[in-house]
Every structure is written in C-alpha cells, then in structure tokens.
Design a protein around this motif. Sequence first.
Motif, PDB file in Angstrom:
ATOM      1  N   ALA A   1     140.399  56.539 -10.871  1.00  0.00           N
ATOM      2  CA  ALA A   1     141.590  57.356 -10.633  1.00  0.00           C
ATOM      3  C   ALA A   1     141.841  57.515  -9.132  1.00  0.00           C
ATOM      4  N   GLN A   2     140.791  57.739  -8.361  1.00  0.00           N
ATOM      5  CA  GLN A   2     140.929  57.889  -6.912  1.00  0.00           C
ATOM      6  C   GLN A   2     141.446  56.608  -6.270  1.00  0.00           C
ATOM      7  N   THR A   3     140.912  55.476  -6.697  1.00  0.00           N
ATOM      8  CA  THR A   3     141.355  54.195  -6.147  1.00  0.00           C
ATOM      9  C   THR A   3     142.823  53.948  -6.455  1.00  0.00           C
TER      10      THR A   3
ATOM     11  N   TYR B   1     145.833  71.078  -9.740  1.00  0.00           N
ATOM     12  CA  TYR B   1     145.692  69.998 -10.716  1.00  0.00           C
ATOM     13  C   TYR B   1     146.179  70.400 -12.109  1.00  0.00           C
ATOM     14  N   PHE B   2     146.569  69.377 -12.867  1.00  0.00           N
ATOM     15  CA  PHE B   2     146.999  69.459 -14.258  1.00  0.00           C
ATOM     16  C   PHE B   2     148.357  70.164 -14.368  1.00  0.00           C
ATOM     17  N   ASP B   3     149.061  69.862 -15.429  1.00  0.00           N
ATOM     18  CA  ASP B   3     150.414  70.395 -15.608  1.00  0.00           C
ATOM     19  C   ASP B   3     150.448  71.909 -15.692  1.00  0.00           C
TER      20      ASP B   3
ATOM     21  N   HIS C   1     143.452  74.072 -12.383  1.00  0.00           N
ATOM     22  CA  HIS C   1     142.336  73.764 -11.488  1.00  0.00           C
ATOM     23  C   HIS C   1     142.853  73.651 -10.064  1.00  0.00           C
ATOM     24  N   VAL C   2     141.988  73.959  -9.105  1.00  0.00           N
ATOM     25  CA  VAL C   2     142.383  73.913  -7.702  1.00  0.00           C
ATOM     26  C   VAL C   2     141.193  73.475  -6.866  1.00  0.00           C
ATOM     27  N   ALA C   3     141.496  72.752  -5.786  1.00  0.00           N
ATOM     28  CA  ALA C   3     140.476  72.314  -4.842  1.00  0.00           C
ATOM     29  C   ALA C   3     141.013  72.488  -3.431  1.00  0.00           C
ATOM     30  N   LEU C   4     140.116  72.455  -2.444  1.00  0.00           N
ATOM     31  CA  LEU C   4     140.509  72.613  -1.051  1.00  0.00           C
ATOM     32  C   LEU C   4     140.410  71.259  -0.357  1.00  0.00           C
ATOM     33  N   TYR C   5     141.519  70.819   0.214  1.00  0.00           N
ATOM     34  CA  TYR C   5     141.557  69.512   0.876  1.00  0.00           C
ATOM     35  C   TYR C   5     140.831  69.584   2.216  1.00  0.00           C
ATOM     36  N   ILE C   6     139.979  68.569   2.486  1.00  0.00           N
ATOM     37  CA  ILE C   6     139.222  68.568   3.745  1.00  0.00           C
ATOM     38  C   ILE C   6     139.539  67.338   4.596  1.00  0.00           C
ATOM     39  N   GLY C   7     140.486  66.506   4.141  1.00  0.00           N
ATOM     40  CA  GLY C   7     140.877  65.338   4.905  1.00  0.00           C
ATOM     41  C   GLY C   7     140.333  64.047   4.327  1.00  0.00           C
TER      42      GLY C   7
ATOM     43  N   PRO D   1     144.438  64.581 -12.194  1.00  0.00           N
ATOM     44  CA  PRO D   1     145.916  64.546 -12.113  1.00  0.00           C
ATOM     45  C   PRO D   1     146.457  65.660 -11.212  1.00  0.00           C
ATOM     46  N   ILE D   2     147.098  65.283 -10.112  1.00  0.00           N
ATOM     47  CA  ILE D   2     147.600  66.249  -9.137  1.00  0.00           C
ATOM     48  C   ILE D   2     148.962  66.792  -9.576  1.00  0.00           C
ATOM     49  N   LEU D   3     149.059  68.124  -9.602  1.00  0.00           N
ATOM     50  CA  LEU D   3     150.342  68.769  -9.859  1.00  0.00           C
ATOM     51  C   LEU D   3     151.119  68.922  -8.551  1.00  0.00           C
ATOM     52  N   GLY D   4     150.423  69.327  -7.491  1.00  0.00           N
ATOM     53  CA  GLY D   4     151.068  69.508  -6.196  1.00  0.00           C
ATOM     54  C   GLY D   4     150.125  70.117  -5.187  1.00  0.00           C
ATOM     55  N   VAL D   5     150.657  70.397  -4.024  1.00  0.00           N
ATOM     56  CA  VAL D   5     149.867  70.932  -2.911  1.00  0.00           C
ATOM     57  C   VAL D   5     150.544  72.196  -2.388  1.00  0.00           C
ATOM     58  N   VAL D   6     149.755  73.205  -2.049  1.00  0.00           N
ATOM     59  CA  VAL D   6     150.290  74.433  -1.461  1.00  0.00           C
ATOM     60  C   VAL D   6     149.565  74.710  -0.140  1.00  0.00           C
TER      61      VAL D   6
END
Length: 359
Positions: free
Chosen positions: A225-227, A315-317, A321-327, A350-355
Amino acid sequence: MGSGKRGLLTAALTVVCAVTVLAAPGTAFAAPAPIPAPTPTPAVTPLPDKDLEEVRARLDKLYHDASVATDAYNAAEEKVKEQSAEIAELARKLDQGQRRLDALKDQAGATARDQYRTNGLSSTAQFLLTDDPGRFLDGTGRMLQGQRAATGLMADMTRAQQELRTYADDAAARRKRLESDRRAKAAAKKKTEQQIDAAKELESRLEKKEKERLAQLEREAAKKAQTAWLDTGVLKDAHGTASAPGEKAVKYATAQLGKPYVWGAEGPDSFDCSGLTSQAWAAAGHPVPRTSQEQWRRLPHVAVKDMRPGDLVIYFDDASHVALYIGDGTVIHAPRPGRTVTEAGAGSMPILGVVRPDA
C-alpha cells in the motif's frame, strides 16, 4: 496403626520385595512384554495464505470496529469531564446567587421592620411631617430616593430569583445529559472490549508459525500500500518544513516509540491513536480535540501534497484512526491493541485527509 500408614507401609514393602527379587543372583525371569510404540502426533498443517488473508481481514475489521468504539468512548469521556466541570460551576453560581438573594431578603426585611415600628411610615416619611418648608422639600427628595431604592431592591430580588431558577434548570438539564453521556460511555466501553476480546480469541486459535506468517502478510500488505501511494507521486513536490510547534509535537511522539497501545489511554505510559496525537500537540502548546473524528472535523484541512512534519494524517472514511506525520512519507502512530507506538508508512492505510493543528 492407621489405615493410611498401613497402606504406605504395604507399598513400601512391595517395592522392597521387588527390588530384592530383582537383585537376587540366579533368579530367572520371563521376558518382559514389549512396550507399545507411542502413537505419532499428527503433524499440524499450517493454514494456507488464502485462509490467513481471510483471518487478517477479519482481524482488521474487528480492530477497526474497536477503534470506532474507542473514539465514541473518548468522546463521551470528554463530554462527561466538560459537563462535570460545568455543573460544578453552576453549583458555585447557585451558591453565590442564593447568598445574594438572602442578603436582599434581609435588607427588605429590615425596611419592613422599620415601617412596622413607625406605624407604616418610614423614617423618611416621618421626617417629612414638619412645619419647616425647607426641611419638607429636602425630605421629599429623600423620600423619592427611598422609594427608588425600595423599587430597585424588589427588582434586584426578582432578578436574583430568576437567575436562581435559570441556574437550577440548567443544572438539572446538564445532569440529565451527563447521565446520558455516562451511559453512552459505558456502552462504548463494552463494545470496545467485545471487539478486542473477539480479535484476541481469533488470534489465540493460530499456531505460532501461523501467527508469524500472519504478521509477515500484514507487513507485506502495508509495504504494498505504501509503495502504491508513493508511486502516485503525491510527495514529489512535498518539501514542507515543520513549524516550531510541529517540531515539538514530532519530538514528543518520537519519545513515545515502543510504548504499548491501550484503548482510551493518553499517556504517559500508554496511548491510543488520538491519545498520542492530542498529547503530542498539547506538549507543543497547541491543544487539539481528543478524538480522531473531532480532529478531522474541527482542525484546518491541508492537501496531502502540502503536508509537513507535525501534521495529523486521518485514516478511513469514518476518521477512526490518526497518525502524526514526521516527514519522508512516514508517520508515528499507536496502531491497535497488542502493538506499540511505532513508525509506519503514511500511505500504508487508506488516507482520508490531513489536518494542521497550528495552521
């Protein structure tokens, strides 16, 4: 001699006699009967990958449902905290209002007692009963002031009584909502525990090699999925640098790596997904909503291609779920029960979006 001791003695004698016979020279013995060979344990055939993929899909569904229920629990927990604080504040206002009303009643009572002592005439009215015109005019002014003060006193009492009724009604309504949210919290807790227990029970049926293969399949699916996500070129022009608060949030999240996931937890020893992100941004001086769904609903949205370290990936519709982006296409998150806070590919789910908490 008791029967117990007699039994022990008989057994001991039997052993001694047997040993003696076996040790006596020249004693002939019959050939011992052959010992039957043990029945071989049938080899356990591991589940094929197709079946393990079905197990993985089922586990993903169970843990996703548990995550949704956890968000509902966390939301209800936040409401309970807020409403408890509001009810405490209303109780303080009720106490203040009651003391103010009591003081006004005492003041009104003093005026009534004064009028009673003067046969219904206030001291101001009595002062007016004089033959001195100057004093009469002066007394008239005093009487008008007294009347206005009495009118004001009654108005103050009326307002104080209305405020008390409003506070009491508001407190009653909030207590009712509080009980409703407590029931919702209990129901969400029960549902979360049921989903997690079902997932654990399913995993417990697997043999060690099956669990190892299942973990490998999970890693392979995440990598695939990442690739695929990176191959879209979504990060081709993403060169955003973290803000100062974003750097603090990343630093906090990084320090939590390896700590266990516990649903409903927000540190310092364990976290659920939104517990980790909310605490990371609290440490950065920018408090954010407690749940992933509220983080998605209330925080400013940014395009995935514009995300920078410190942003939250939802994540998800259902924003469960949520994660913290580190680059570099990587996030830190608390995945699910049985796992620890870890790094993962931002596109592995599956990414829903970014805040962006500090937009």
